[in-house]
Design an enzyme around this catalytic site. Structure first.
Site, mmCIF file in Angstrom:
data_model
loop_
_atom_site.group_PDB
_atom_site.id
_atom_site.type_symbol
_atom_site.label_atom_id
_atom_site.label_comp_id
_atom_site.label_asym_id
_atom_site.label_seq_id
_atom_site.Cartn_x
_atom_site.Cartn_y
_atom_site.Cartn_z
ATOM 1 N N CYS A 382 0.924 -1.387 -0.166
ATOM 2 C CA CYS A 382 0.190 0.002 -0.092
ATOM 3 C C CYS A 382 0.807 1.285 -0.120
ATOM 4 O O CYS A 382 1.584 1.750 -0.959
ATOM 5 C CB CYS A 382 -1.099 -0.015 1.261
ATOM 6 S SG CYS A 382 -2.471 1.018 0.776
ATOM 7 N N HIS A 508 -3.655 -4.952 0.299
ATOM 8 C CA HIS A 508 -2.881 -5.554 1.679
ATOM 9 C C HIS A 508 -3.240 -7.134 1.779
ATOM 10 O O HIS A 508 -4.298 -7.553 2.482
ATOM 11 C CB HIS A 508 -3.770 -4.849 2.813
ATOM 12 C CG HIS A 508 -3.571 -3.578 3.106
ATOM 13 N ND1 HIS A 508 -2.578 -3.082 3.938
ATOM 14 C CD2 HIS A 508 -4.459 -2.384 2.707
ATOM 15 C CE1 HIS A 508 -2.707 -1.762 3.864
ATOM 16 N NE2 HIS A 508 -3.573 -1.365 3.172
ATOM 17 N N GLU A 510 -1.625 -8.832 3.617
ATOM 18 C CA GLU A 510 -1.421 -9.706 5.160
ATOM 19 C C GLU A 510 -2.712 -9.950 5.692
ATOM 20 O O GLU A 510 -2.630 -10.834 6.480
ATOM 21 C CB GLU A 510 -0.751 -8.542 5.856
ATOM 22 C CG GLU A 510 -1.359 -7.096 6.317
ATOM 23 C CD GLU A 510 -1.405 -6.072 5.328
ATOM 24 O OE1 GLU A 510 -1.236 -6.404 4.204
ATOM 25 O OE2 GLU A 510 -1.715 -4.869 5.833
HETATM 26 N N1 GLN Z 1 -2.182 6.529 2.336
HETATM 27 C C1 GLN Z 1 -2.021 6.189 1.326
HETATM 28 C C2 GLN Z 1 -3.587 6.153 0.638
HETATM 29 O O1 GLN Z 1 -4.338 6.605 1.380
HETATM 30 C C3 GLN Z 1 -1.733 4.554 1.586
HETATM 31 C C4 GLN Z 1 -2.836 4.052 2.621
HETATM 32 C C5 GLN Z 1 -2.498 2.566 3.005
HETATM 33 O O2 GLN Z 1 -1.114 2.234 3.223
HETATM 34 N N2 GLN Z 1 -3.352 1.928 3.704
HETATM 35 O O3 GLN Z 1 -3.356 5.993 -0.396
#
Ligand code: GLN
Length: 532
Positions: A382, A508, A510
């Site tokens: 992410c 994600h 994980e």
């Molecule tokens: N801050 C980034 C976004 O909003 C990444 C978010 C995250 O890593 N969950 O796109």
């Protein structure tokens, strides 16, 4: 008719109620029952989505896009239960629903009150999950500690449910603490007695006590607890400290907890051992053949729970490779002060997890550069993918002032930016790209090699996206776009050419890793780290 287990906690918080509930689910599944879990959280936030990791730890994400309590993560890791947005009931959600109904006129003529309206709404939420999931047993964990003002409506709701359902259909399990006083050399039962007393004052009688303790409970102590807490002797279960959370189901099994629950719920099922779990998970954790050092670079590394699922998924990757993963937590702000060498030296793999806000960003960018140049296996998740893109833009494509518009609204080269639909968002709650989205993999990629299939689905929680205008310059310099959401044309996975293992994803992974089924990307990341 559905059966329920209500899990409460007393004396102090952090007793591992979530792991206890997940372990009960594991034991029941092993006996051939289907289960699901509900986490009731007494806070007034509608969900933890807008809370800081300092307040709440990790925000867990379900397939259907709920931002939920991290205990649901334990549940998905320990069992095969289906978890959805309904699996987390908060005070905020309950009041929101009740007030919406009141405004609609549903209660016309009545005074809307905690009892019965709030408690009825809690009961409705609990029963709905049990009906929808059609499981044999629904486990309901009540957050907080008995005695808290805010958990009272939840406790009253489960008291009523237990009464309505009757014996053999519902069970109260209370997780409590037996502190050991070193100077006196004694294990104390009084806090447990008080906690149970407190429960009984509000009409709840525990059927089983899970006693968290660092020492074994003697027969005399068991008798004493049973007598003064008014439970059967066999219902005093020792829940001793273990090194690995995945040992908890085994320790409960040893205490006969599954037999006891089945007996009290009047369910007949053949006894089954947990040998598979023991061999595939616990024994491998305890006696790994190899060891590998992996650095996790983030800004919340001082917190135990902020990257919970990441740490667990790394452990699962280790289990799959028969290796112990030594996780070194590196504060991204420390990297900003010096060069990467000091903190990252000796790392066989570097992982950058998700995150929000610009604190520590430049340090993360340094960590990516280090991994890219030193050819250390790299896994970006992410925000980790977004900083990998920023680093590549700046240092390889020479795109001056490359950044995400999250950190620099006027960035000259906004390689990460908001989609039009996100620009219109006003409310911050539940308005990110959330939950499961499909992704198509290109066949010549490390990701395809890991998943062994072309079409995958992974969970998301972010607002910003890779800016497709930069695809060309990136590709020319050796960054491949190997995972795409074809419906929206969004970049989901990038991989670096001429590097042993450099994979970064917008989703994600994980959240979908289990100890006995490591997520393919975590499994291969650890394999690459072992090969470094
Ligand atoms: N801050 C980034 C976004 O909003 C990444 C978010 C995250 O890593 N969950 O796109």
């Amino acid at each position: 008719m559905e059966k329920y287990i209500f899990v409460t906690g007393g004396v102090v918080s952090s007793l591992g109620k979530g792991i206890a509930a997940a372990s009960i689910g594991k034991l029941l599944e092993a006996r051939g029952l289907t289960t699901t879990i509900i986490k009731c959280d007494p806070y007034i936030n509608v969900d933890p989505g807008t809370m800081s990791p300092f307040q709440h730890g990790e925000v867990y994400v379900t397939d259907d896009g709920a931002e939920a309590d991290l205990d649901l993560g334990h549940y998905e890791r320990f069992t095969n239960a289906h978890i959805s947005k309904d699996s987390n009931i908060t005070t905020g959600k309950v009041y929101y629903n009740v007030i919406t109904k009141e405004r609609r006129g549903d209660y016309l003529g009545k005074t809307v009150q905690i009892i019965p309206h709030i408690t009825d709404e809690i009961k409705r939420g609990i029963k709905k999950v049990s009906h929808d999931e059609e499981v044999d047993v629904t486990i309901v964990e009540i957050g907080g500690t008995v005695g808290d003002i805010e958990s009272l409506p939840f406790l009253e709701a489960i008291r009523q449910l237990r009464w309505e359902l009757g014996e053999h259909y519902a069970l109260n399990i209370h997780v409590t603490l037996l502190p050991y006083i070193k100077s006196a050399g004694e294990q104390k039962t009084k806090p447990t007695q008080h906690s149970v007393g407190r429960l009984r004052e509000i009409g709840i009688t525990p059927d089983i006590l899970l006693c968290r303790t660092e020492k074994h409970i003697s027969k005399e102590q068991r008798d004493k607890i049973a007598l003064f807490c008014n439970v059967d002797r066999e219902a005093v279960i020792e829940a001793g400290d273990v090194k690995y959370i995945y040992e908890v189901p085994l320790s409960f099994k040893k205490e006969g907890l599954d037999d006891l629950i089945l007996k009290k719920l009047n369910i007949k099922k053949e006894d089954k051992d947990l040998n598979n779990w023991r061999d595939l998970v616990v024994n491998r954790l305890k006696n790994p053949e190899k060891e590998v050092k992996v650095c996790v670079v983030g800004k919340y590394i001082a917190l135990q729970d902020a990257y919970k699922s990441i740490y667990e998924a790394l452990v699962h990757g280790g289990i799959a490779n028969n290796a112990r993963v030594n996780i070194i937590r590196v504060d991204s702000e420390d990297l900003e002060k010096g060069n990467g060498d000091k903190h990252l030296q000796g790392a066989k793999g570097i992982l950058i997890p998700g995150g929000f806000g610009d604190r520590g960003i430049e340090g993360k960018i340094k960590a990516v550069q280090y991994a890219r140049e030193q050819k250390i296996p790299f896994f970006g998740i992410c925000l980790g993918m977004q900083v990998a893109a920023i680093e590549f833009a700046r240092n390889v494509c020479s795109l001056k002032g490359a950044n995400s518009t999250e950190f620099d609204k006027q960035a000259k080269n906004p390689v990460i930016a908001l989609l039009e639909e996100q620009k219109r968002v006003k409310n911050l709650g539940a308005s990110m790209r959330l939950g499961a989205y499909p992704c198509k993999l290109s066949k010549h990629s490390l990701s395809f090699k890991a998943y062994k299939k072309e079409n995958i689905s992974e969970r998301h929680r972010h607002r910003y996206e890779f800016n497709n205008e930069y695809k060309n310059p990136f590709e020319k310099k050796g960054m491949n776009f190997v995972g795409i959401n074809t419906q929206k044309g969004l970049v989901e996975i990038i991989e670096l050419k001429n590097h042993p293992w450099f994979v970064a994803c917008q989703f994600h992974p994980e959240f979908k890793s289990k100890p006995d089924q490591a997520h393919p990307l975590f499994r291969d990341f650890i394999a690459a780290a072992l090969g470094h």
